[in-house]
Design an enzyme around this catalytic site. Structure first.
Site, PDB file in Angstrom:
ATOM      1  N   GLU A  67      47.593  30.258  34.782  1.00  0.00           N
ATOM      2  CA  GLU A  67      48.189  30.308  36.109  1.00  0.00           C
ATOM      3  C   GLU A  67      48.674  28.892  36.454  1.00  0.00           C
ATOM      4  OE1 GLU A  67      46.609  31.940  40.478  1.00  0.00           O
ATOM      5  OE2 GLU A  67      45.195  31.116  39.038  1.00  0.00           O
ATOM      6  N   LYS A 120      50.818  38.625  41.042  1.00  0.00           N
ATOM      7  CA  LYS A 120      49.376  38.663  41.298  1.00  0.00           C
ATOM      8  C   LYS A 120      49.049  39.551  42.498  1.00  0.00           C
ATOM      9  CE  LYS A 120      45.506  35.419  42.021  1.00  0.00           C
ATOM     10  NZ  LYS A 120      45.201  33.973  42.242  1.00  0.00           N
ATOM     11  N   CYS A 158      43.645  35.407  37.272  1.00  0.00           N
ATOM     12  CA  CYS A 158      42.560  34.689  37.954  1.00  0.00           C
ATOM     13  C   CYS A 158      41.679  35.590  38.826  1.00  0.00           C
ATOM     14  CB  CYS A 158      43.158  33.536  38.767  1.00  0.00           C
ATOM     15  SG  CYS A 158      41.974  32.233  39.182  1.00  0.00           S
TER      16      CYS A 158
END
Length: 273
Positions: free
Chosen positions: A40, A112, A149
């Site tokens: 990321e 995301k 993440c």
């Protein structure tokens, strides 16, 4: 499939990060990797002084970043997945993974879904949540799911990717450091692998506010490769036969009593024939 994970510390400069990416892509290709995965924020490290200019930089550099990845992948004949920031129609860019094939084609983008509004941090103040659902790609005959993440704390995403046929799920990250955060990171990565009987490969950043510990977990959650600190390129083998072996021994996906959409309709004890 031969997989490379690049653990890096993204700079607040897109050109500098592209130079770092190029160096690791060239190395991974020379070592026979089919796919190289970057963390990321590989495009732009936003914790390093770009907050006031963040949206402006993203709007200016997004197209260049994606095109550069495509050209590099085609040149080195290797697939690439890297974390980036994509302009949106409001002041908050998307936190987006870019996946390109070894021929330079754009395989997928993944915005995301779960923003890091936790531990006194509010990612949603500057990032727009994903609105395009899940994303999967195929590289070297391996079906690969994409996640980012904080997504790792939401098991339903990984179950959806497993139901879509994923044999491996990637987790590019910038996992913040703090009390017990390495333990959380490693436990969650292992759990997502175990409960979905698939490979998990996580490429994290490493700096003074993130933990590093990029790693690969097999379908039983076993740690097969890891680097802890520093800028490193980790290369390992992903064998999809291991997924088949584990699923024949531990058929937890086949043994499920709940299916997508069935939780309220068919609770345990009322299973339909």
């Amino acid at each position: 499939m031969r997989l490379a994970l690049a653990q890096i510390d993204p700079a607040p400069d897109v050109a500098a990060n592209l130079a770092t990416i190029r160096r690791h892509v060239t190395d991974a290709a020379a070592r026979g990797a089919d796919l190289v995965v970057f963390p990321e924020e590989a495009m732009l490290g936003v914790e390093s002084g770009v907050k006031d200019r963040f949206a402006e930089i993203v709007a200016r550099e997004w197209d260049t970043f994606v095109t550069s990845l495509q050209e590099l992948a085609h040149q080195e004949r290797i697939a690439i997945v890297a974390g980036a920031y994509e302009p949106s129609d409001d002041h908050r860019p998307y936190n987006t993974l870019v996946a390109v094939g070894a021929d330079g084609s754009l395989l997928a983008t993944y915005r995301k879904l779960h923003l890091y509004d936790a531990f006194s941090y509010q990612e949603s103040e500057r990032i727009r949540p994903g609105d395009a659902g899940t994303a999967s790609i195929e590289v070297a005959g391996v079906r690969i799911g994409l996640s980012t993440c904080y997504d790792i704390r939401f098991p339903e995403l990984y179950r959806a990717l497993a139901d879509d046929g994923a044999q491996l799920v990637l987790v590019p990250a910038a996992w913040f450091s703090g009390p017990d955060k390495v333990r959380h990171w490693e436990t969650l990565l292992a759990a997502r692998a175990i409960e979905n009987t698939l490979w998990i490969a996580a490429a994290d950043t490493f700096n003074d506010h993130t933990v590093g510990h990029s790693q690969v977990r097999d379908p039983l959650g076993g740690l097969t490769a890891r680097v802890e600190e520093g800028e490193r390129l980790l290369i390992t083998q992903i064998d999809t036969r291991r997924v088949d072996e584990v699923r024949s021994t531990v058929p937890s996906l086949a043994n499920r009593r709940f299916r997508p959409g069935s939780l309220a309709e068919q609770p345990l004890g009322q299973q339909q024939d």
